[in-house]
Design a protein around this motif. Structure first.
Motif, PDB file in Angstrom:
ATOM      1  N   VAL A  49       0.859  -1.186   0.000  1.00 50.19           N
ATOM      2  CA  VAL A  49       0.000   0.000   0.000  1.00 50.19           C
ATOM      3  C   VAL A  49       0.898   1.240   0.000  1.00 50.19           C
ATOM      4  O   VAL A  49       1.876   1.299   0.758  1.00 50.19           O
ATOM      5  N   HIS A  50       0.552   2.204  -0.857  1.00 51.62           N
ATOM      6  CA  HIS A  50       1.355   3.420  -1.005  1.00 51.62           C
ATOM      7  C   HIS A  50       0.463   4.648  -1.105  1.00 51.62           C
ATOM      8  O   HIS A  50      -0.688   4.547  -1.537  1.00 51.62           O
ATOM      9  N   ARG A  51       1.010   5.795  -0.732  1.00 48.61           N
ATOM     10  CA  ARG A  51       0.372   7.084  -0.993  1.00 48.61           C
ATOM     11  C   ARG A  51       0.941   7.603  -2.300  1.00 48.61           C
ATOM     12  O   ARG A  51       2.130   7.418  -2.581  1.00 48.61           O
TER      13      ARG A  51
ATOM     14  N   PHE B  29       3.875   7.315  -7.387  1.00 46.01           N
ATOM     15  CA  PHE B  29       4.088   6.969  -5.981  1.00 46.01           C
ATOM     16  C   PHE B  29       5.504   6.456  -5.799  1.00 46.01           C
ATOM     17  O   PHE B  29       5.964   5.617  -6.555  1.00 46.01           O
TER      18      PHE B  29
ATOM     19  N   GLU C  23      -4.314  13.528  -3.932  1.00 45.66           N
ATOM     20  CA  GLU C  23      -3.469  12.625  -3.142  1.00 45.66           C
ATOM     21  C   GLU C  23      -4.340  11.439  -2.755  1.00 45.66           C
ATOM     22  O   GLU C  23      -5.399  11.622  -2.159  1.00 45.66           O
TER      23      GLU C  23
ATOM     24  N   THR D  63      -4.492   6.918  -1.702  1.00 46.72           N
ATOM     25  CA  THR D  63      -3.825   5.699  -1.244  1.00 46.72           C
ATOM     26  C   THR D  63      -4.198   4.584  -2.209  1.00 46.72           C
ATOM     27  O   THR D  63      -5.361   4.457  -2.594  1.00 46.72           O
TER      28      THR D  63
ATOM     29  N   ARG E 134      -7.601   1.315  -6.052  1.00 52.29           N
ATOM     30  CA  ARG E 134      -8.074   2.108  -4.923  1.00 52.29           C
ATOM     31  C   ARG E 134      -9.286   1.415  -4.303  1.00 52.29           C
ATOM     32  O   ARG E 134      -9.508   1.460  -3.104  1.00 52.29           O
TER      33      ARG E 134
END
Length: 165
Positions: free
Chosen positions: A17-19, A34, A63, A65, A82
């Motif tokens: 999981v990344h922002r 990302f 922005e 996740t 997402r």
């Protein structure tokens, strides 16, 4: 599903999981930057909500996740989602409303029956064969309110079976 223009794809794993930041919105999905990587969220992986175009869901600069679905290092492609980070509306419906009477609006009418909104981001099919008396004789239209019984839910097929009480 373009991916690594700056970073080593070998460090990415499905489930990570990344922002990130939305770089571009297209007809087929959303490109996200990302951690030195670029990936694509296809239309089916954006959200459980219904929409006509990805621009109705997000815009450049947002922005967000995301979760990594797959990495193809040979093609330098990263597939993202997402939607996988949002609660599944049918699971909640199955847990709380299976067998219950609900009131909902008809969202569309097809030759096989009427689709009725039975919860947030959830609709079910009231088959034409299930219509009785007055309901069978009057023409249902989008927007009509009905009381229906949630008779069955198939999570794998993403189907909700309805009938009149």
């Amino acid at each position: 599903m373009t991916g690594a223009d700056d970073g080593d794809l070998g460090v990415l794993r499905p489930g990570d999981v990344h922002r990130g930041t939305v770089e571009a919105v297209t007809d087929f999905g959303v490109y996200v930057r990302f951690g030195g990587h670029r990936g694509l969220i296809t239309v089916v992986n954006l959200t459980w909500d219904r929409f006509d175009h990805p621009s109705q869901v997000m815009e450049e600069g947002d922005e967000i996740t995301v979760v990594v679905l797959s990495v193809d290092a040979e093609r330098a492609e990263v597939s993202l989602s997402r939607k996988d980070l949002e609660p599944d509306p049918l699971v909640e419906l199955a847990r709380t409303r299976l067998g219950a009477l609900v009131r909902g609006a008809v969202t569309r009418v097809t030759p096989i029956g009427a689709f009725v909104r039975v919860g947030p981001n959830a609709e079910g099919l009231l088959p034409v064969a299930g219509l009785r008396g007055a309901e069978r004789e009057r023409t249902l239209q989008a927007g009509d309110e009905l009381e229906v019984l949630i008779e069955g839910i198939n999570l794998r097929e993403r189907q909700v079976a309805l009938r009149l009480p």
